[in-house]
Design an enzyme around this catalytic site. Sequence first.
Site, PDB file in Angstrom:
ATOM      1  N   ASP B  11       0.862  -1.180   0.000  1.00 30.99           N
ATOM      2  CA  ASP B  11       0.000   0.000   0.000  1.00 30.99           C
ATOM      3  C   ASP B  11       0.900   1.232   0.000  1.00 30.99           C
ATOM      4  O   ASP B  11       1.764   1.365   0.869  1.00 30.99           O
ATOM      5  CB  ASP B  11      -0.882   0.028   1.258  1.00 30.99           C
ATOM      6  CG  ASP B  11      -2.005  -1.010   1.194  1.00 30.99           C
ATOM      7  OD1 ASP B  11      -2.239  -1.570   0.100  1.00 30.99           O
ATOM      8  OD2 ASP B  11      -2.637  -1.270   2.237  1.00 30.99           O
ATOM      9  N   ASP B 130     -13.586  -4.805  -2.465  1.00 26.33           N
ATOM     10  CA  ASP B 130     -13.511  -4.759  -0.999  1.00 26.33           C
ATOM     11  C   ASP B 130     -14.850  -5.220  -0.459  1.00 26.33           C
ATOM     12  O   ASP B 130     -15.860  -4.538  -0.619  1.00 26.33           O
ATOM     13  CB  ASP B 130     -13.210  -3.334  -0.529  1.00 26.33           C
ATOM     14  CG  ASP B 130     -11.829  -2.873  -0.954  1.00 26.33           C
ATOM     15  OD1 ASP B 130     -10.904  -3.709  -0.972  1.00 26.33           O
ATOM     16  OD2 ASP B 130     -11.674  -1.687  -1.286  1.00 26.33           O
TER      17      ASP B 130
END
Lengths: 196, 258
Positions: B11, B130
């Site tokens: 990330d 997600d």
Amino acid sequence: MLAIIDTGCANINSVRFAFERLGVTPKVITNVDQVQSAERIILPGVGHASVAMDRLISGNWLDAINEFERPIMGICLGMQLLCEQSSEGNIKTLNKIKGNVSQLDVGQLTSPHMGWNNLNVLKPHALTKGITSEDQVYFVHSFAHQINECTFATTKYGQSFSAIIAQDNIAGMQFHPERSAKVGARLLQNFLDWQI
Amino acid sequence: MLSKRIIPCLDVKNGQVVKGVKFKGHEVVGDILDLAKAYSDAGADELVFYEISASVEQRLLDLTWVETIAKNIDIPFCVAGGIKSVEDAGRVLKQGADKISINSPAIARPELITELHDEFGKQCVVVGIDSFYDEVTNEYLVYQLTGDPNATSRTRYNTLDWVKKVVDLGAGEIVLNCMNQDGVRNGYDIAQLKKVRNICSLPIIASGGAGSVVDFKNVFEQTNVDGALAASVFHKDIIKIPELKQYLAQNKIATRLC
């Protein structure tokens, strides 16, 4: 000079960087006149066969590739374009390596064939020097060259198909040596060392 | 034999690699290139980079680090962060990325998946999802803008419907982030991954929950996913990739050893 033909595909920088990691600075060529000064040529390719073939025709690359007597290697779709014909769009391709390209029969497996898979070397060639059946390379494709006398290494996914092919001064790799870690670097070095 | 892929996820925020827990409280883990090189040298099969603040800030990710990665690593990598158009994707791929992943922009405009498929081919179009399990209603729900807890919101989709839709629209691969499991290292969400595997013939990458080598073995044995993505276990050095791969090979899971 090592030339990479710019077919307008997305992976040209990846191929260029892979050779740079080997200490060679390739020249990305966009004009057919630049072929004459090349010692070796890479034909990369990602995308649809008929679109890429149209680009080769409209850029007048066909005669230049035909007349070139030093090593040429196609990568992925670039390799498929060097064969006789492709069922992706039902087109005639460059006809430099015997055999046809057709859809990979994967049976119940997921398609495209994407990921790391083993190379099975069938017979010796300068390109497969130092490669064993433990070695894996990175594939992303759903069409493949059907195994024949020009096949030097195979891979199995649903069916067995040609992973490395060669005829005279022309060769092809169905996988992406530029993204295949140390094994890929070895294969690209083998191409640089290949003497006709 | 086609190997199951082990995929460290990096990330990215403000040019550095960060990691949160359940998508919150991000801490800096290290430099992008240093980590990418370390993972590829250790035998990672692929890398995924998410510039987590790009979609939230409504901008395309920073392209400078993409080229640096392409020059220096020799395994495939996928990039995500605010890719909203064919033009955006073209710029990222031109820098040397092998695949692009879209998440919130696909929810905002699902046709984007088809446009990317038509321009670049299915093989480089990854859709990240997600998914949050709501215990009260026993539903799997799709969330968006998970890069920032203040922007995160529920979408109109339940997960299985959205998976079917992205397959139909031309996606080439799905990364399923199971949000309840993210960063807590309690194992992958086997039940959810099985449900998605049953309705999807594309490659599926499991994401969220890896805590031990056994979790990787379980997800491959029990769900037939194509790859497993993880972040904190690799960033915190809880699992070393060469040891993980030896363990998977001993358990007869197809693995690339190097």
